[in-house]
Design an enzyme around this catalytic site. Structure first.
Site, PDB file in Angstrom:
ATOM      1  N   ASP A  48       6.439   9.130   4.972  1.00  0.00           N
ATOM      2  CA  ASP A  48       5.968   7.765   5.164  1.00  0.00           C
ATOM      3  C   ASP A  48       5.028   7.643   6.359  1.00  0.00           C
ATOM      4  OD1 ASP A  48       6.083   4.958   4.398  1.00  0.00           O
ATOM      5  OD2 ASP A  48       7.142   4.648   6.281  1.00  0.00           O
ATOM      6  N   ARG A  49       5.101   8.601   7.301  1.00  0.00           N
ATOM      7  CA  ARG A  49       4.237   8.545   8.476  1.00  0.00           C
ATOM      8  C   ARG A  49       2.798   8.905   8.142  1.00  0.00           C
ATOM      9  NH1 ARG A  49       6.399   5.420  12.328  1.00  0.00           N
ATOM     10  NH2 ARG A  49       8.530   6.047  12.814  1.00  0.00           N
ATOM     11  N   MET A  82       6.839  -2.582   5.377  1.00  0.00           N
ATOM     12  CA  MET A  82       5.523  -3.187   5.531  1.00  0.00           C
ATOM     13  C   MET A  82       4.449  -2.179   5.920  1.00  0.00           C
ATOM     14  SD  MET A  82       5.873  -6.326   4.748  1.00  0.00           S
ATOM     15  CE  MET A  82       4.277  -6.904   5.300  1.00  0.00           C
ATOM     16  N   ARG A  83       4.830  -0.919   6.145  1.00  0.00           N
ATOM     17  CA  ARG A  83       3.827   0.051   6.566  1.00  0.00           C
ATOM     18  C   ARG A  83       2.753   0.230   5.489  1.00  0.00           C
ATOM     19  NH1 ARG A  83       6.873   3.829   8.438  1.00  0.00           N
ATOM     20  NH2 ARG A  83       6.540   3.392  10.633  1.00  0.00           N
ATOM     21  N   ALA A  84       3.141   0.132   4.218  1.00  0.00           N
ATOM     22  CA  ALA A  84       2.161   0.286   3.135  1.00  0.00           C
ATOM     23  C   ALA A  84       1.077  -0.786   3.226  1.00  0.00           C
ATOM     24  CB  ALA A  84       2.865   0.225   1.783  1.00  0.00           C
TER      25      ALA A  84
END
Length: 651
Positions: A191-192, A272-274
């Protein structure tokens, strides 16, 4: 020798665009490149460094501080000296690097004896304001992954040793390459990565000829070959620099933000990173295209790069997004008027990519939950996986970092002090002081601090967890396929595979049916490959139990030579029957006793069902010296229920 020119790489437009966008806006979070071996992943990444604009740094600062805004906490500060301009660095992080090599190290001897902080920076410091490249990032040890996660999240690297702490800025573009066949990436690190790209070698003979011709020309005359593309590379570098200049002026309007939110919600991504990464990528693409307003085209390109790896719910899901769903989400949130001009810049991705075949392991390749019959065989799909019980090995190992069995590792809790002859790992402060204290008068100490010698240093003995080799030996005979029993078996084994993925195990798969046994999957860290082989496993025929056990014993013997530190756990999945060949029962008993003589830890997953049970699997477990586990008790919830029933307390 000059590196391979970036513009000389043939094909891979998605990878080319992803790398360029990350160079324009490092805040995107870097790129993960997934693909089979031999697809020039590393070549293109290394070539990117030559396109990056030069950076201004404080002269003699080991941490590449910006003279316009130096890090106030820099260990080499405060800065008031001259500055210089140098190329941005590409720093490669080896898979087997030690933690001190990555985050830096402190000289404990000088800290205690002289009262000074002597810090030697690591690779994270060298990569500050540049590129950090990890080849085979999926094989990186967990403790190094943790260090990368911390630095990527905080923009700083911190080293703490026995009460001494040093921190410095560490902002870099993280680029990783991996071959999915060798195992998947931890979800936290996956995900990073801001963007992900799938690459594959071209099937077009003309393009393959062009690749080979260019590579041979480069190897024959690297400098001359690079000179042929120097002008193209310089032009691309100037376009990247122009896009970086334009980037702060690009406007991301409310309508564009609403489209981004609609797309991310449509694909049900976690967190919410996307949304943030998609927005940053869309802005970078607009700058690359020479626009000052983000358009639907920019969002479309950003979504294709930022969302595929964030849709995975477990390691057995193939990454990817559906084009029709993406277009529908964009239409649902489309503003009433066009957001900007239609002209495309040098990196425009407005044209949708050509249709591609679904990746291996996708739902189109799986047999599904139904049953098929061919040549007397049937293929039964698995059910939904569940949380499996934790099976561990007795004793303390010293294998690869993982999360299954107890082991002596570089990380974990301190349980003692290593012998003075073993000088590796983390220094043990108290033991070092105790070793040095009796000699202070003899050494003539007359002030503050300790008079330390090399022989005084002591190092901590730490206990953590290791990953094991989990070898599945699965009965695929006709009796296992009766009454859809194989569906339950596959669900249980799939659940154990998911557990093995989470615990960083190596897995292998031996199957036996008809008259023989085969190694369906050699030991590998690619747990999803094992799941794919299991899903397509046919059943039918008699039960050659002896052959299956002997094949497993041979696989374990060879793996002990290849990877001697990784302790094995054998999981035999069977109902205990032996029906293939003469003296099948006697031969299976002999094979079990032979396997037990090797001392390998093993589990027999008993698949027998029905009211009339023969107890053959329990007898096999006794001969193997194995733990006997009925199929219904593989789930963690079943174990907790059994404990509550017996004791009245929770497990």
């Amino acid at each position: 020798m000059k590196p391979y020119p970036f513009t000389a790489v043939v094909g891979m437009p998605d990878l080319r665009l992803a790398l360029v966008l990350s160079a324009i806006s490092p805040a995107i979070g870097g790129v993960l490149v997934r693909g089979e071996k031999g697809t020039a992943k590393s070549t293109m990444v290394r070539a990117l460094a030559g396109l990056l604009p030069r950076v201004d740094v404080v002269d003699d600062c080991r941490f590449s501080c910006d003279p316009a805004s130096p890090d106030p906490g820099c260990p080499d500060g405060p800065h008031d000296g001259p500055s210089k301009r140098r190329p941005a660095r590409l720093v490669e992080l080896p898979v087997g690097a030690a933690e001190d090599r990555v985050i830096g190290s402190l000289n404990l001897e000088r800290a205690l004896g002289e009262g000074v902080t002597d810090y030697q920076p690591g690779l994270l410091a060298a990569a500050h304001r540049g590129l950090l490249y990890v080849d085979e990032v999926n094989l990186l040890h967990d403790h190094l992954v943790d260090a990368l996660l911390d630095a990527a999240a905080m923009g700083r690297a911190t080293v703490e040793r026995e009460g001494v702490s040093v921190s410095h800025a560490a902002r870099f573009v993280l680029i990783g390459t991996m071959n999915p066949e060798e195992g998947e990436l931890r979800p936290q690190l996956l995900d990073r990565f801001g963007l992900t790209v799938e690459v594959a070698s071209s099937r077009d003979p003309e393009q393959r000829v062009q690749v080979v011709r260019r590579r041979l020309a480069y190897e024959a005359d690297p400098d001359g070959f690079a000179g042929q593309y120097a002008e193209d590379d310089a032009k691309l570098a100037s376009e990247i620099e122009a896009a970086q200049t334009l980037l702060p002026n690009v406007r991301l309007g409310d309508d564009a933000l609403r489209q981004i939110a609609e797309v991310c919600a449509s694909f049900e991504v976690d967190g919410m990173r996307a949304d943030i990464v998609t927005a940053r990528t869309a802005v970078a693409h607009a700058a690359w295209s020479g626009r000052e307003d983000v358009t639907t085209d920019d969002i479309r390109v950003a979504a294709r790069l930022a969302l595929p790896h964030r849709r995975r719910r477990n390691p057995f899901d193939a990454p990817g997004i559906e084009e029709e769903q993406l277009e529908q989400a964009l239409r649902d949130a489309e503003p009433p008027q066009d957001q900007g001009p239609d002209d495309d810049g040098p990196g425009s991705g407005s044209e949708p990519p050509a249709e591609q075949e679904p990746p291996a392991g996708s739902s189109d390749d799986q047999p599904g939950d139904g049953q098929g019959t061919q040549n007397g065989q049937q293929t039964v799909g698995s059910g939904k996986p569940f949380k499996a019980r934790l099976f561990t090995l007795d004793g303390t190992g010293e294998g690869a970092h993982g999360r299954r069995s107890r082991a002596i590792t570089d990380t974990g809790r301190t349980i003692g002090v290593k012998p003075s002859s073993v000088r590796e790992g983390h220094p043990h402060l108290l033991a070092t002081i105790r070793a040095a204290a009796p000699h202070q008068r003899a050494r003539g100490r007359d002030g503050a601090g300790l008079e330390l010698r090399g022989q005084d240093l002591r190092f901590a003995l730490r206990e953590g967890r290791e990953g094991n080799l989990v070898l599945f030996c699965v009965d695929a005979s006709g009796s296992m396929g009766a009454k859809a029993r194989m569906r339950e078996v596959k669900s249980a084994v799939l659940s154990l595979l998911l557990d093995a993925y989470q615990r960083r195990d190596k897995v292998g798969l031996v199957t036996f049916r008809a008259a023989d046994a085969e190694l369906a999957l050699p030991p590998t860290v690619s747990v999803d490959a094992a799941a794919s082989r299991l899903e397509g496993l046919p059943t039918g025929g008699r039960t050659p139990l002896a052959e299956g056990l002997l094949k497993a014993a041979n696989v374990l013997r060879l793996e002990a030579i290849r990877d001697p530190r990784r302790r094995p756990l054998l999981v035999v999945v069977t109902d205990g029957r032996a029906t293939s060949g003469a003296d099948a029962v006697a031969r299976s008993r002999q094979a079990a006793e032979l396997l037990a003589g090797t001392g390998v830890a093993s589990i027999v997953m008993d698949c027998e069902s029905g009211k009339m049970r023969l107890g053959l699997a329990a007898e096999l477990a006794t001969r193997l010296g194995a733990e006997h586990v009925p199929l219904a008790e593989v789930a963690a919830e079943s174990l907790a229920g059994a404990v509550r029933a017996r004791t009245g307390r929770a497990a």
